[in-house]
Design a protein around this motif. Structure first.
Motif, short mmCIF file in Angstrom:
data_model
loop_
_atom_site.label_atom_id
_atom_site.label_comp_id
_atom_site.label_asym_id
_atom_site.label_seq_id
_atom_site.Cartn_x
_atom_site.Cartn_y
_atom_site.Cartn_z
N ARG A 1 33.25 -43.96 26.59
CA ARG A 1 33.50 -42.61 26.77
C ARG A 1 33.93 -41.69 25.69
O ARG A 1 33.80 -40.54 25.91
CB ARG A 1 34.51 -42.45 28.09
CG ARG A 1 35.76 -42.83 27.86
CD ARG A 1 36.70 -43.35 29.21
NE ARG A 1 36.62 -42.07 30.03
CZ ARG A 1 37.45 -41.01 30.25
NH1 ARG A 1 38.62 -41.09 29.40
NH2 ARG A 1 37.18 -40.15 31.02
N GLY A 2 34.69 -42.22 24.67
CA GLY A 2 35.16 -41.35 23.61
C GLY A 2 33.98 -40.96 22.76
O GLY A 2 34.29 -39.83 21.97
N GLN A 3 32.81 -41.29 22.93
CA GLN A 3 31.70 -40.83 22.14
C GLN A 3 30.79 -39.61 23.06
O GLN A 3 30.03 -39.07 22.28
CB GLN A 3 30.87 -41.71 21.78
CG GLN A 3 31.36 -42.96 20.80
CD GLN A 3 30.26 -44.08 20.32
OE1 GLN A 3 29.37 -43.60 19.46
NE2 GLN A 3 30.53 -45.08 21.01
N ALA A 4 31.18 -39.61 24.34
CA ALA A 4 30.38 -38.60 24.90
C ALA A 4 31.23 -37.75 26.07
O ALA A 4 30.88 -37.68 27.24
CB ALA A 4 29.33 -39.49 25.95
N LEU A 5 32.19 -36.84 25.14
CA LEU A 5 32.97 -35.99 26.04
C LEU A 5 33.73 -36.59 27.07
O LEU A 5 33.96 -36.18 28.14
CB LEU A 5 32.25 -34.76 26.44
CG LEU A 5 31.85 -33.74 25.29
CD1 LEU A 5 31.00 -32.83 26.02
CD2 LEU A 5 33.08 -33.35 24.62
N TRP B 1 17.48 -46.31 19.51
CA TRP B 1 17.42 -44.86 19.87
C TRP B 1 18.82 -44.26 19.71
O TRP B 1 19.12 -43.41 18.99
CB TRP B 1 16.89 -44.43 21.12
CG TRP B 1 16.35 -43.30 21.31
CD1 TRP B 1 15.24 -42.46 21.01
CD2 TRP B 1 17.36 -42.02 21.97
NE1 TRP B 1 15.11 -41.13 21.25
CE2 TRP B 1 16.53 -40.82 21.94
CE3 TRP B 1 18.72 -42.00 22.38
CZ2 TRP B 1 17.05 -39.67 22.37
CZ3 TRP B 1 18.98 -40.89 22.77
CH2 TRP B 1 18.19 -39.53 23.04
N PHE B 2 19.66 -44.93 20.25
CA PHE B 2 21.32 -44.40 20.23
C PHE B 2 21.88 -44.79 18.92
O PHE B 2 22.31 -43.81 18.40
CB PHE B 2 21.94 -45.19 21.43
CG PHE B 2 22.00 -44.44 22.83
CD1 PHE B 2 22.66 -43.48 23.33
CD2 PHE B 2 20.89 -45.13 23.80
CE1 PHE B 2 22.60 -42.73 24.34
CE2 PHE B 2 20.90 -44.37 24.93
CZ PHE B 2 21.83 -43.37 25.34
N ALA B 3 21.59 -45.86 18.18
CA ALA B 3 21.97 -46.11 16.93
C ALA B 3 21.54 -45.23 16.02
O ALA B 3 22.08 -44.64 15.06
CB ALA B 3 21.62 -47.62 16.52
N ALA B 4 20.13 -44.78 16.11
CA ALA B 4 19.70 -43.52 15.19
C ALA B 4 20.55 -42.37 15.40
O ALA B 4 20.28 -41.59 14.31
CB ALA B 4 18.38 -43.58 15.44
N ARG B 5 21.30 -42.15 16.36
CA ARG B 5 21.89 -40.84 16.65
C ARG B 5 23.29 -40.94 16.45
O ARG B 5 24.00 -40.18 16.79
CB ARG B 5 21.38 -40.26 17.90
CG ARG B 5 19.98 -39.75 18.21
CD ARG B 5 19.24 -39.86 19.40
NE ARG B 5 18.11 -39.33 19.06
CZ ARG B 5 17.05 -40.06 18.75
NH1 ARG B 5 17.32 -41.45 18.59
NH2 ARG B 5 15.74 -39.70 18.52
N GLY B 6 23.77 -42.06 15.72
CA GLY B 6 25.08 -42.45 15.65
C GLY B 6 25.92 -42.91 16.54
O GLY B 6 27.27 -42.78 16.45
N PHE B 7 25.73 -43.32 17.60
CA PHE B 7 26.48 -44.03 18.57
C PHE B 7 26.75 -45.41 18.64
O PHE B 7 25.73 -46.22 18.12
CB PHE B 7 25.62 -43.71 20.13
CG PHE B 7 25.45 -42.20 20.55
CD1 PHE B 7 26.62 -41.66 21.27
CD2 PHE B 7 24.40 -41.60 20.16
CE1 PHE B 7 26.47 -40.37 21.59
CE2 PHE B 7 24.17 -40.20 20.73
CZ PHE B 7 25.15 -39.71 21.14
N LYS B 8 27.96 -45.69 18.58
CA LYS B 8 28.17 -47.21 18.58
C LYS B 8 28.08 -47.78 20.30
O LYS B 8 28.13 -47.08 21.14
CB LYS B 8 29.85 -47.34 18.43
CG LYS B 8 29.96 -46.76 16.98
CD LYS B 8 31.51 -47.32 16.68
CE LYS B 8 32.02 -46.67 15.06
NZ LYS B 8 33.19 -46.83 14.96
N ARG B 9 27.48 -49.00 20.37
CA ARG B 9 27.12 -49.66 21.40
C ARG B 9 27.93 -50.81 21.72
O ARG B 9 28.30 -51.36 20.67
CB ARG B 9 25.46 -49.90 21.60
CG ARG B 9 24.80 -48.94 21.50
CD ARG B 9 24.35 -48.33 20.26
NE ARG B 9 23.72 -49.55 19.33
CZ ARG B 9 24.08 -49.40 18.10
NH1 ARG B 9 25.04 -48.70 17.68
NH2 ARG B 9 23.33 -50.52 17.40
#
Length: 305
Positions: free
Chosen positions: A130-134, A107-115
């Motif tokens: 934290r750099g990906q979520a303000l 789900w997070f990958a599909a929305r472009g988030f690195k894990r």
């Protein structure tokens, strides 16, 4: 996906200050310790690098974390992260509960988030840095927290503390603009917008984050919240709903604690007297906000471990 809030964490630079911090939240906020992770000869041999108390304020778990053991040495990855993060008005992040970690990863990958996965913890949680979520580190958690009483079907938070906390109403995050907040929370994370309102510190745009609200606060140039968004980033406050705001304020003042804000709307202990934490108390519920009450107990992890 459902994302009930598991815990909120912040850092302390020195473990010697952790007992006083824990004692403050037990005494003033009625926090109840449900589990402690401490350095012993055995845990240090396992590579333990921190100490922390898992405490419940009402039905919300808060975790002040300090480097210890190997983490007390310069060069320890976790210890160095905690020391960097240990500043007033800076928090580490939020842990959110899911029932299926692989599904959440997709789900997070599909929305472009690195894990990020810590070695050995691949079946338990992953991190969205934290750099990906303000500036908010998101920990997506499958496992239960140790001794977490909220898993019991009929558990209810204690109601005998003078503050009269009913539950967590919101987590506040500073943002450079309403546009950036909507792009992250409404569009990428698909959290429904609950509305906007003006607060003394800036414009608040609220989103439904699982079982609570997330308040994105944008301030005018030069304001304290704008400086937070530019220099500190991430979580700036928590908001707890109380039964009787006037009674709660009177009790805090009787303890000699300086208050900020307005009792009629929302008020807080001055962060300088609260270990650098801004925790608002209010008797009001903004329109559209979810009713307070943790939903961690409604999420069951997959069987088979």
């Amino acid at each position: 996906m459902q994302f009930p809030l598991v815990h909120v964490s912040w850092a302390l630079a020195d473990n010697a200050g952790r007992p006083a911090c824990d004692a403050f939240f037990r005494d003033i906020f009625g926090a109840r310790t449900v589990y402690e992770m401490l350095i012993t000869p055995e845990t240090e041999s396992y590579g333990f690098d921190r100490e922390e108390s898992l405490m419940l304020i009402g039905d919300t778990m808060v975790i002040p974390i300090a480097p210890a053991g190997g983490g007390a040495r310069e060069g320890s990855p976790l210890g160095d992260m905690l020391r960097r993060s240990a500043a007033p008005m800076r928090w580490i992040g939020l842990a959110l509960k899911v029932s299926d970690l692989a599904e959440a990863d997709a789900w997070f990958a599909a929305r472009g988030f690195k894990r990020h996965y810590d070695p050995g913890m691949e079946t338990h949680y992953f991190l969205v840095p934290r750099g990906q979520a303000l500036g908010v580190r998101l920990e997506i958690v499958r496992q239960d927290m140790p001794n977490d009483p909220r898993r019991a079907p009929h558990w209810r938070p204690a109601a005998d503390h003078p503050l009269g906390i009913e539950g967590l109403q919101a987590v506040g995050v500073s943002t450079p603009s309403e546009t950036e907040a909507r792009a992250l929370f409404a569009e990428r994370l698909e959290w429904p917008e609950l509305g906007t309102r003006e607060l003394p510190e800036g414009c608040c745009t609220a989103f439904a984050m699982g079982d609570t609200a997330l308040e994105a606060i944008a301030g005018s140039p030069g304001s304290a919240i704008a400086e937070h968004a530019a220099q500190v980033k991430g979580i700036c406050h928590l908001v707890f709903k109380v039964r009787d705001a006037a009674a709660a304020a009177a009790w805090l003042e009787s303890r000699g604690l300086p208050l900020i804000g307005e009792v009629s709307t929302r008020f807080a202990i001055d962060p300088g007297a609260a270990h650098g934490r801004l925790i608002w108390l209010t008797q009001e519920t903004p329109p559209g906000y979810p009713a307070v009450g943790s939903q961690v107990g409604t999420i069951s992890p997959p069987q088979g471990d």
